[in-house]
Every structure is written in C-alpha cells, then in structure tokens.
Design a protein around this motif. Sequence first.
Motif, PDB file in Angstrom:
ATOM      1  N   PHE A 155      -4.584  14.802  -0.838  1.00 35.20           N
ATOM      2  CA  PHE A 155      -3.526  13.869  -0.029  1.00 35.20           C
ATOM      3  C   PHE A 155      -2.247  14.078  -0.500  1.00 35.20           C
ATOM      4  CE2 PHE A 155      -8.075  12.143  -0.494  1.00 35.20           C
ATOM      5  CZ  PHE A 155      -8.181  11.309   0.770  1.00 35.20           C
ATOM      6  N   LYS A 156      -1.307  13.761   0.284  1.00 35.31           N
ATOM      7  CA  LYS A 156       0.381  13.905  -0.003  1.00 35.31           C
ATOM      8  C   LYS A 156       0.885  12.210   0.246  1.00 35.31           C
ATOM      9  CE  LYS A 156       1.663  15.539   4.373  1.00 35.31           C
ATOM     10  NZ  LYS A 156       2.805  14.375   4.675  1.00 35.31           N
ATOM     11  N   LEU A 157       1.890  12.300  -0.664  1.00 37.73           N
ATOM     12  CA  LEU A 157       2.577  10.931  -0.740  1.00 37.73           C
ATOM     13  C   LEU A 157       3.485  10.789   0.620  1.00 37.73           C
ATOM     14  CD1 LEU A 157       2.709   8.071  -1.941  1.00 37.73           C
ATOM     15  CD2 LEU A 157       4.516   9.031  -3.395  1.00 37.73           C
ATOM     16  N   GLY A 158       3.516   9.722   1.488  1.00 40.72           N
ATOM     17  CA  GLY A 158       4.318   9.638   2.528  1.00 40.72           C
ATOM     18  C   GLY A 158       5.641   9.038   2.256  1.00 40.72           C
ATOM     19  N   SER A 159       6.124   8.274   3.306  1.00 48.66           N
ATOM     20  CA  SER A 159       7.362   7.364   3.158  1.00 48.66           C
ATOM     21  C   SER A 159       7.150   5.883   3.164  1.00 48.66           C
ATOM     22  CB  SER A 159       8.475   8.093   3.771  1.00 48.66           C
ATOM     23  OG  SER A 159       8.031   7.714   5.044  1.00 48.66           O
ATOM     24  N   GLU A 160       6.738   5.546   4.275  1.00 48.19           N
ATOM     25  CA  GLU A 160       6.841   4.232   4.455  1.00 48.19           C
ATOM     26  C   GLU A 160       5.658   3.495   3.912  1.00 48.19           C
ATOM     27  OE1 GLU A 160       4.492   5.877   7.995  1.00 48.19           O
ATOM     28  OE2 GLU A 160       6.216   6.182   7.135  1.00 48.19           O
ATOM     29  N   ARG A 161       5.783   2.354   3.396  1.00 47.32           N
ATOM     30  CA  ARG A 161       4.925   1.444   2.971  1.00 47.32           C
ATOM     31  C   ARG A 161       4.288   0.076   3.793  1.00 47.32           C
ATOM     32  NH1 ARG A 161       9.160   2.537   0.301  1.00 47.32           N
ATOM     33  NH2 ARG A 161      10.013   0.499   0.307  1.00 47.32           N
ATOM     34  N   HIS A 162       2.937   0.156   3.631  1.00 51.66           N
ATOM     35  CA  HIS A 162       2.443  -0.943   4.306  1.00 51.66           C
ATOM     36  C   HIS A 162       2.169  -2.115   3.699  1.00 51.66           C
ATOM     37  CE1 HIS A 162      -1.411  -2.149   6.841  1.00 51.66           C
ATOM     38  NE2 HIS A 162      -0.776  -3.031   6.901  1.00 51.66           N
TER      39      HIS A 162
ATOM     40  N   GLU B 201       0.781  -1.330   0.062  1.00 54.99           N
ATOM     41  CA  GLU B 201      -0.016  -0.076   0.007  1.00 54.99           C
ATOM     42  C   GLU B 201       0.937   1.285   0.060  1.00 54.99           C
ATOM     43  OE1 GLU B 201      -3.966   1.459   2.355  1.00 54.99           O
ATOM     44  OE2 GLU B 201      -2.402   0.884   3.486  1.00 54.99           O
ATOM     45  N   LYS B 202       0.717   2.009  -0.804  1.00 55.61           N
ATOM     46  CA  LYS B 202       1.465   3.317  -1.081  1.00 55.61           C
ATOM     47  C   LYS B 202       0.685   4.093   0.108  1.00 55.61           C
ATOM     48  CE  LYS B 202       3.336   4.680  -5.374  1.00 55.61           C
ATOM     49  NZ  LYS B 202       3.340   5.517  -6.432  1.00 55.61           N
ATOM     50  N   PRO B 203       1.698   4.832   0.601  1.00 53.46           N
ATOM     51  CA  PRO B 203       1.590   5.839   1.805  1.00 53.46           C
ATOM     52  C   PRO B 203       0.913   7.176   1.444  1.00 53.46           C
ATOM     53  CG  PRO B 203       3.826   6.020   1.427  1.00 53.46           C
ATOM     54  CD  PRO B 203       3.271   5.134   0.518  1.00 53.46           C
ATOM     55  N   TRP B 204      -0.357   7.344   0.945  1.00 57.29           N
ATOM     56  CA  TRP B 204      -1.055   8.656   0.839  1.00 57.29           C
ATOM     57  C   TRP B 204      -1.549   8.939   2.327  1.00 57.29           C
ATOM     58  CZ3 TRP B 204      -0.253  11.094  -3.372  1.00 57.29           C
ATOM     59  CH2 TRP B 204       0.093  10.341  -4.550  1.00 57.29           C
ATOM     60  N   GLU B 205      -1.275  10.096   2.697  1.00 56.97           N
ATOM     61  CA  GLU B 205      -1.590  10.904   3.880  1.00 56.97           C
ATOM     62  C   GLU B 205      -2.644  12.007   3.466  1.00 56.97           C
ATOM     63  OE1 GLU B 205       2.024  11.691   5.566  1.00 56.97           O
ATOM     64  OE2 GLU B 205       2.741   9.646   6.010  1.00 56.97           O
ATOM     65  N   ARG B 206      -3.657  12.244   4.179  1.00 60.53           N
ATOM     66  CA  ARG B 206      -4.056  13.235   4.127  1.00 60.53           C
ATOM     67  C   ARG B 206      -3.572  14.635   4.305  1.00 60.53           C
ATOM     68  NH1 ARG B 206      -9.575  13.397   3.612  1.00 60.53           N
ATOM     69  NH2 ARG B 206      -9.900  11.493   4.472  1.00 60.53           N
TER      70      ARG B 206
ATOM     71  N   ILE C 112       5.705  -3.049   7.580  1.00 63.60           N
ATOM     72  CA  ILE C 112       6.251  -1.785   6.950  1.00 63.60           C
ATOM     73  C   ILE C 112       7.353  -1.821   6.223  1.00 63.60           C
ATOM     74  CG2 ILE C 112       4.851  -0.163   8.291  1.00 63.60           C
ATOM     75  CD1 ILE C 112       7.426   0.325  10.187  1.00 63.60           C
ATOM     76  N   GLU C 113       7.706  -1.105   5.253  1.00 60.43           N
ATOM     77  CA  GLU C 113       9.019  -0.841   4.450  1.00 60.43           C
ATOM     78  C   GLU C 113       9.508   0.492   4.236  1.00 60.43           C
ATOM     79  OE1 GLU C 113       8.194  -2.927   0.806  1.00 60.43           O
ATOM     80  OE2 GLU C 113       8.715  -4.919   1.602  1.00 60.43           O
ATOM     81  N   GLY C 114      10.492   0.884   4.460  1.00 64.15           N
ATOM     82  CA  GLY C 114      11.041   2.221   3.988  1.00 64.15           C
ATOM     83  C   GLY C 114      10.642   3.266   5.029  1.00 64.15           C
ATOM     84  N   LEU C 115      10.323   2.835   6.398  1.00 70.58           N
ATOM     85  CA  LEU C 115      10.279   4.021   7.406  1.00 70.58           C
ATOM     86  C   LEU C 115      11.606   4.647   8.002  1.00 70.58           C
ATOM     87  CD1 LEU C 115       8.374   5.245   9.604  1.00 70.58           C
ATOM     88  CD2 LEU C 115       8.899   3.373  10.951  1.00 70.58           C
ATOM     89  N   ALA C 116      11.686   5.920   7.385  1.00 62.81           N
ATOM     90  CA  ALA C 116      13.033   6.380   7.728  1.00 62.81           C
ATOM     91  C   ALA C 116      13.000   7.338   8.886  1.00 62.81           C
ATOM     92  CB  ALA C 116      13.331   7.574   6.682  1.00 62.81           C
ATOM     93  N   VAL C 117      13.743   7.052   9.961  1.00 61.30           N
ATOM     94  CA  VAL C 117      13.773   7.696  11.246  1.00 61.30           C
ATOM     95  C   VAL C 117      15.260   8.404  11.568  1.00 61.30           C
ATOM     96  CG1 VAL C 117      12.107   6.069  12.334  1.00 61.30           C
ATOM     97  CG2 VAL C 117      14.350   5.326  12.447  1.00 61.30           C
ATOM     98  N   LEU C 118      15.018   9.504  12.145  1.00 57.57           N
ATOM     99  CA  LEU C 118      16.208  10.282  12.607  1.00 57.57           C
ATOM    100  C   LEU C 118      16.132  10.819  13.842  1.00 57.57           C
ATOM    101  CD1 LEU C 118      18.727  12.082  11.499  1.00 57.57           C
ATOM    102  CD2 LEU C 118      17.085  13.672  10.921  1.00 57.57           C
ATOM    103  N   LYS C 119      17.310  10.727  14.620  1.00 53.97           N
ATOM    104  CA  LYS C 119      17.555  11.243  16.157  1.00 53.97           C
ATOM    105  C   LYS C 119      18.816  12.197  15.758  1.00 53.97           C
ATOM    106  CE  LYS C 119      17.192   9.967  19.877  1.00 53.97           C
ATOM    107  NZ  LYS C 119      17.448   9.274  21.402  1.00 53.97           N
TER     108      LYS C 119
ATOM    109  N   GLU D 125      16.693   3.105   8.319  1.00 48.86           N
ATOM    110  CA  GLU D 125      15.519   2.735   7.649  1.00 48.86           C
ATOM    111  C   GLU D 125      14.986   1.693   8.164  1.00 48.86           C
ATOM    112  OE1 GLU D 125      14.752   3.895   3.424  1.00 48.86           O
ATOM    113  OE2 GLU D 125      14.441   1.482   3.194  1.00 48.86           O
ATOM    114  N   VAL D 126      13.584   1.533   8.538  1.00 48.91           N
ATOM    115  CA  VAL D 126      13.261   0.436   9.479  1.00 48.91           C
ATOM    116  C   VAL D 126      12.187  -0.288   8.283  1.00 48.91           C
ATOM    117  CG1 VAL D 126      11.765  -0.424  11.220  1.00 48.91           C
ATOM    118  CG2 VAL D 126      13.264   1.606  11.438  1.00 48.91           C
ATOM    119  N   SER D 127      12.538  -1.507   8.452  1.00 46.93           N
ATOM    120  CA  SER D 127      11.390  -2.848   8.021  1.00 46.93           C
ATOM    121  C   SER D 127      11.026  -3.588   8.821  1.00 46.93           C
ATOM    122  CB  SER D 127      12.011  -3.457   6.407  1.00 46.93           C
ATOM    123  OG  SER D 127      12.200  -2.338   5.619  1.00 46.93           O
ATOM    124  N   ALA D 128       9.630  -3.838   9.008  1.00 51.75           N
ATOM    125  CA  ALA D 128       9.403  -4.683  10.224  1.00 51.75           C
ATOM    126  C   ALA D 128       8.216  -5.424   9.489  1.00 51.75           C
ATOM    127  CB  ALA D 128       9.032  -3.944  11.299  1.00 51.75           C
TER     128      ALA D 128
END
Length: 198
Positions: free
Chosen positions: A126-133, A109-114, A151-158, A186-189
């Motif tokens: 809607f806008k296209l997010g990053s992580e895919r379901h 599922e592409k990450p379309w967000e309101r 999920i695939e492609g969840l980019a996280v940064l600290k 980048e997290v995949s789970a």
Amino acid sequence: MADEIDGLGFEQQHGKSKVRVGRVWRKEDGRHFFVEWNVNISLLSDCMPAYVRGDNSDIVATDTMKNTVYVKAKECMEVLSVEDFAIELGQHFTSFYQQVTTAIIKIVEKPWERVYIDGQPHEHGFKLGSERHTTEVTVKKSGALRVTSGIEGLAVLKTTKSGFEGFVRDKYTTLPESNERMLATEVSALWRYGLTIS
C-alpha cells in the motif's frame, strides 16, 4: 442530554480523541485489505452526579472508550466502511451503557491505496494517498441516526483551459478576463446520508 440545576441548563459530554487504529483483513486468496482510522468519541450521558457531587460511578472512562475501539475493530471480520464502523461504535455505546443517551463518533480515514506493480494490484502493498475520508455519526439511544461524511485535502490541478470570464467588473476590478489559465485547488466536501437504524 440536558439537565437543569438552579435554572442553569447542562449538557454532559465527555469523550476520548485521537484513538489511532489500523486494521488488516487477510483474505484466503492472499490479498490484504488495510484501513487506518483516527477515532474521536463523545458521549452524552445522564451523569450529573459527577459534576455536582464528584460521583463518577456513571462515567465511562476514556481508557474504556479507547479499548472499545480496538476490540470492535478486531471483531469486524469483514471489510467495512468507516461509516459502518462509526455506526457500530455508536450503537455499542448507546446500548451497552444505560446512562449514555447519545454517541457522537468522528473518524478520519487515512488514504492508504493499493500499489500496482507491472500494472497488477499488489496483494499486500500500500501507499499513502492524499485526500482523507471523514465521517461523523450521531447515534441516539432512541435509534435516531445521523451520518455526515466527506473528504478533506483533495488536491486537484488543471494545467490549461480553466477560464475566468464574465465576472462582475467595477471600478475596483483590475483582473483581466482570460479563457486560458491554470487551476490548482484543494477540495473539502461534506454530504449527509438519510439513514435509519434497523
């Protein structure tokens, strides 16, 4: 489904990949809900004659699989999850076609967000997010069901306070310990649901 010919085991599997479908649900209050799915279908069938005699009379055509995805998406009158849609497709293929013993449905599922304008959710923007379901659903004719999502492609940064200390040190270690670092990854789970078909 595995069959044997002259002592060799065969599992007949065929399918259709990259079926792209978008679905909009328009609510009476003017709000729209949108999903975009990339669907892959694999059917395990009792269709050995196709392999040994060139008899395709039990083969579900890939065109049929593709069109089934479009029809089933249109028939979904309520907003549903990618898992529920995959289950619905799998149940259709295993119940509608006698020769299909198992359906494996994989969907990304592409990450379309309101979008939000002035802090308020837009009704149909809607806008296209990053992580895919993702989901992979296996439905057997017997009613057995396996659902694995992720999920695939969840980019996280600290930007700070990501220490790396207390690790194994030996003659090959040159990395100094630090309690002040940046972390970017980048997290995949994946996770599996315990479900049964009712």
